[in-house]
Design a protein around this motif. Structure first.
Motif, PDB file in Angstrom:
ATOM      1  N   ALA A 195      -3.885  -2.677  -6.670  1.00  0.00           N
ATOM      2  CA  ALA A 195      -4.508  -1.768  -5.712  1.00  0.00           C
ATOM      3  C   ALA A 195      -5.373  -0.749  -6.421  1.00  0.00           C
ATOM      4  CB  ALA A 195      -3.431  -1.057  -4.894  1.00  0.00           C
ATOM      5  N   VAL A 196      -6.383  -0.265  -5.704  1.00  0.00           N
ATOM      6  CA  VAL A 196      -7.175   0.874  -6.148  1.00  0.00           C
ATOM      7  C   VAL A 196      -6.837   2.030  -5.220  1.00  0.00           C
ATOM      8  CG1 VAL A 196      -9.484   1.857  -6.340  1.00  0.00           C
ATOM      9  CG2 VAL A 196      -9.037  -0.465  -7.176  1.00  0.00           C
ATOM     10  N   VAL A 197      -6.429   3.132  -5.807  1.00  0.00           N
ATOM     11  CA  VAL A 197      -5.978   4.297  -5.038  1.00  0.00           C
ATOM     12  C   VAL A 197      -6.815   5.500  -5.441  1.00  0.00           C
ATOM     13  CG1 VAL A 197      -4.007   5.758  -4.462  1.00  0.00           C
ATOM     14  CG2 VAL A 197      -3.641   3.335  -5.006  1.00  0.00           C
ATOM     15  N   ARG A 198      -7.315   6.215  -4.441  1.00  0.00           N
ATOM     16  CA  ARG A 198      -8.126   7.399  -4.711  1.00  0.00           C
ATOM     17  C   ARG A 198      -7.275   8.655  -4.583  1.00  0.00           C
ATOM     18  NH1 ARG A 198     -13.389   8.859  -4.939  1.00  0.00           N
ATOM     19  NH2 ARG A 198     -14.146   6.803  -4.302  1.00  0.00           N
ATOM     20  N   HIS A 199      -7.425   9.524  -5.576  1.00  0.00           N
ATOM     21  CA  HIS A 199      -6.798  10.848  -5.551  1.00  0.00           C
ATOM     22  C   HIS A 199      -7.897  11.855  -5.828  1.00  0.00           C
ATOM     23  CE1 HIS A 199      -4.650  14.163  -7.928  1.00  0.00           C
ATOM     24  NE2 HIS A 199      -4.416  14.394  -6.655  1.00  0.00           N
ATOM     25  N   GLY A 200      -8.378  12.506  -4.780  1.00  0.00           N
ATOM     26  CA  GLY A 200      -9.513  13.404  -4.944  1.00  0.00           C
ATOM     27  C   GLY A 200     -10.735  12.625  -5.402  1.00  0.00           C
ATOM     28  N   ASP A 201     -11.320  13.012  -6.529  1.00  0.00           N
ATOM     29  CA  ASP A 201     -12.489  12.321  -7.071  1.00  0.00           C
ATOM     30  C   ASP A 201     -12.106  11.287  -8.127  1.00  0.00           C
ATOM     31  OD1 ASP A 201     -14.219  13.837  -5.506  1.00  0.00           O
ATOM     32  OD2 ASP A 201     -14.330  15.444  -7.005  1.00  0.00           O
ATOM     33  N   VAL A 202     -10.816  11.032  -8.260  1.00  0.00           N
ATOM     34  CA  VAL A 202     -10.329  10.118  -9.294  1.00  0.00           C
ATOM     35  C   VAL A 202      -9.756   8.872  -8.647  1.00  0.00           C
ATOM     36  CG1 VAL A 202      -8.698   9.850 -11.211  1.00  0.00           C
ATOM     37  CG2 VAL A 202      -9.815  12.061 -10.811  1.00  0.00           C
ATOM     38  N   ARG A 203      -9.999   7.742  -9.294  1.00  0.00           N
ATOM     39  CA  ARG A 203      -9.404   6.487  -8.842  1.00  0.00           C
ATOM     40  C   ARG A 203      -8.387   5.998  -9.871  1.00  0.00           C
ATOM     41  NH1 ARG A 203     -14.838   3.237  -7.140  1.00  0.00           N
ATOM     42  NH2 ARG A 203     -14.913   3.737  -4.922  1.00  0.00           N
ATOM     43  N   PHE A 204      -7.361   5.340  -9.343  1.00  0.00           N
ATOM     44  CA  PHE A 204      -6.358   4.709 -10.187  1.00  0.00           C
ATOM     45  C   PHE A 204      -6.248   3.232  -9.827  1.00  0.00           C
ATOM     46  CE2 PHE A 204      -5.129   9.144 -10.208  1.00  0.00           C
ATOM     47  CZ  PHE A 204      -4.768   9.360 -11.532  1.00  0.00           C
ATOM     48  N   ALA A 229      -5.192   8.097  -1.017  1.00  0.00           N
ATOM     49  CA  ALA A 229      -5.586   7.040  -0.090  1.00  0.00           C
ATOM     50  C   ALA A 229      -5.757   5.727  -0.834  1.00  0.00           C
ATOM     51  CB  ALA A 229      -6.883   7.407   0.619  1.00  0.00           C
ATOM     52  N   VAL A 230      -5.183   4.664  -0.294  1.00  0.00           N
ATOM     53  CA  VAL A 230      -5.354   3.324  -0.864  1.00  0.00           C
ATOM     54  C   VAL A 230      -6.676   2.766  -0.366  1.00  0.00           C
ATOM     55  CG1 VAL A 230      -4.419   0.981  -1.001  1.00  0.00           C
ATOM     56  CG2 VAL A 230      -2.865   2.949  -0.969  1.00  0.00           C
ATOM     57  N   GLU A 231      -7.569   2.442  -1.299  1.00  0.00           N
ATOM     58  CA  GLU A 231      -8.903   1.961  -0.922  1.00  0.00           C
ATOM     59  C   GLU A 231      -8.954   0.451  -0.770  1.00  0.00           C
ATOM     60  OE1 GLU A 231     -11.736   3.474  -3.742  1.00  0.00           O
ATOM     61  OE2 GLU A 231     -12.023   5.289  -2.551  1.00  0.00           O
ATOM     62  N   SER A 243       0.835  -1.207   0.000  1.00  0.00           N
ATOM     63  CA  SER A 243       0.000   0.000   0.000  1.00  0.00           C
ATOM     64  C   SER A 243       0.867   1.253   0.000  1.00  0.00           C
ATOM     65  CB  SER A 243      -0.931   0.008   1.217  1.00  0.00           C
ATOM     66  OG  SER A 243      -1.872  -1.042   1.135  1.00  0.00           O
ATOM     67  N   GLN A 244       1.966   1.216   0.744  1.00  0.00           N
ATOM     68  CA  GLN A 244       2.903   2.345   0.716  1.00  0.00           C
ATOM     69  C   GLN A 244       3.428   2.571  -0.698  1.00  0.00           C
ATOM     70  OE1 GLN A 244       6.037   2.260   3.721  1.00  0.00           O
ATOM     71  NE2 GLN A 244       4.783   0.950   5.028  1.00  0.00           N
ATOM     72  N   ALA A 245       3.772   1.474  -1.374  1.00  0.00           N
ATOM     73  CA  ALA A 245       4.304   1.589  -2.731  1.00  0.00           C
ATOM     74  C   ALA A 245       3.247   2.115  -3.698  1.00  0.00           C
ATOM     75  CB  ALA A 245       4.825   0.234  -3.205  1.00  0.00           C
ATOM     76  N   ALA A 246       2.019   1.600  -3.580  1.00  0.00           N
ATOM     77  CA  ALA A 246       0.944   2.058  -4.465  1.00  0.00           C
ATOM     78  C   ALA A 246       0.707   3.549  -4.298  1.00  0.00           C
ATOM     79  CB  ALA A 246      -0.337   1.273  -4.166  1.00  0.00           C
ATOM     80  N   GLU A 247       0.673   4.010  -3.055  1.00  0.00           N
ATOM     81  CA  GLU A 247       0.501   5.442  -2.801  1.00  0.00           C
ATOM     82  C   GLU A 247       1.651   6.236  -3.420  1.00  0.00           C
ATOM     83  OE1 GLU A 247       1.313   8.502   0.792  1.00  0.00           O
ATOM     84  OE2 GLU A 247       0.214   6.688   1.363  1.00  0.00           O
TER      85      GLU A 247
END
Length: 306
Positions: A258-267, A245-247, A225-229
């Motif tokens: 991983a799914v990571v949220r940045h504001g209203d966007v997910r990666f 934030a890692v969801e 999770s640290q790496a994904a962030e």
């Protein structure tokens, strides 16, 4: 086996800024107890000669799964026994709370500090919330000579820049990344720091941000999770502490999706744990890191991983 308490032998690339630091923050530290003790530090906190109150607090914290750090003002040393009978300055922190916090108090008796409240995520009644962040620099010579050799100058310079906010501390994990800096209350870890880099990190953190270079990650969070962030921050340029934030994560062997949220966007990001190989050295497999295999933006309505 290398005796790290006496030596400073690490794989090539360590302490030079060459070895990657990402995703190397301690994963087990969620709640913290800092105990001021200017006397000698043994190789391990548990083995240090402490006043009775401090000893009882350290032992109780260990039984509750609270991470304990001994701390002292930069350059401040006292001989064993000289702190006996004084109230003990303590700080407690919850780094993975929804809103991380750190609080301070002075205790004369172990029962004056309710560590059970800390475990429940509540500020103990004997402590007062602190408005300013706290910076810990590992200078634990008995644990590893490099931590003192590289950490002491940084603790001194930071202490001059931010009086009262900087402490020398015992082992924080990852002595190969010395000099190590920890920013509380969020538990942000940095390694292989220069004096200028440490000042830049402290200034950024006081303004609610972080510096991605030399960033090891956030304590209490799994390494993948640290790496994904980290990779999403690098991709988006997002440097506010709470901006990513890692969801969810799903791992298979050394590969994590991983799914990571940045504001209203997910990666969606796929990362792999791999060996760092500086110049093809034979011992490179002793230094592990992560690489990104895929990174893509997904729709906000896309189902998260399970």
């Amino acid at each position: 086996m290398i005796d790290r308490r006496r030596g400073c032998e690490h794989p090539p690339g360590c302490h030079t800024g060459q070895a990657p630091t990402l995703a190397s923050a301690t994963t087990k530290a969620r709640r913290w107890l800092l105990v001021e003790h200017a006397g000698p530090w043994a190789a391990d906190v548990a083995g240090s000669e402490l006043p009775a109150t401090a000893r009882a607090l350290v032992d109780r914290a260990a039984s509750l799964g609270v991470r304990t750090q001994l701390i002292r003002r930069p350059g401040h040393r006292e001989r064993a026994g000289r702190t006996a009978g004084r109230p003990v300055r303590v700080m407690v922190a919850d780094t993975t709370a929804e809103i991380p916090w750190i609080a301070e108090g002075h205790v004369e008796h172990p029962d004056d500090l309710d560590l059970g409240a800390l475990v429940r995520g509540v500020v103990p009644e004997s402590c007062i919330l602190m408005k300013e962040p706290v910076f810990l620099v590992c200078t634990h010579a008995k644990r590893n000579a490099c931590c003192a050799r590289l950490g002491l100058p940084i603790a001194r310079v930071l202490g001059e820049s931010l009086p009262g906010r900087v402490w020398e501390t015992t082992h924080v994990g990852g002595d190969r990344y010395a000099a190590n800096l920890v920013c509380l209350p969020h538990g942000l870890y940095y390694g292989s720091m220069s004096q200028a880099a440490a000042i830049a990190v402290a200034n950024a953190y006081r303004s609610g941000g972080l510096v991605l270079d030399r960033y090891r990650g956030r304590a209490g969070i799994p390494e993948p999770s640290q790496a994904a962030e980290h990779f999403v921050r690098a991709h988006t340029g997002e440097l506010s502490v709470g901006g990513v934030a890692v969801e969810s994560t799903r791992s298979e062997g050394d590969v994590t999706e991983a799914v990571v949220r940045h504001g209203d966007v997910r990666f969606r990001i796929v990362i792999e744990r791999t060996a760092f190989a500086p110049c093809g050295t034979a011992c490179a497999d002793s230094v592990m890191t992560y690489r990104a295999l895929a990174l893509e933006q997904i729709q906000c309505g896309t189902p998260v991983l399970t």
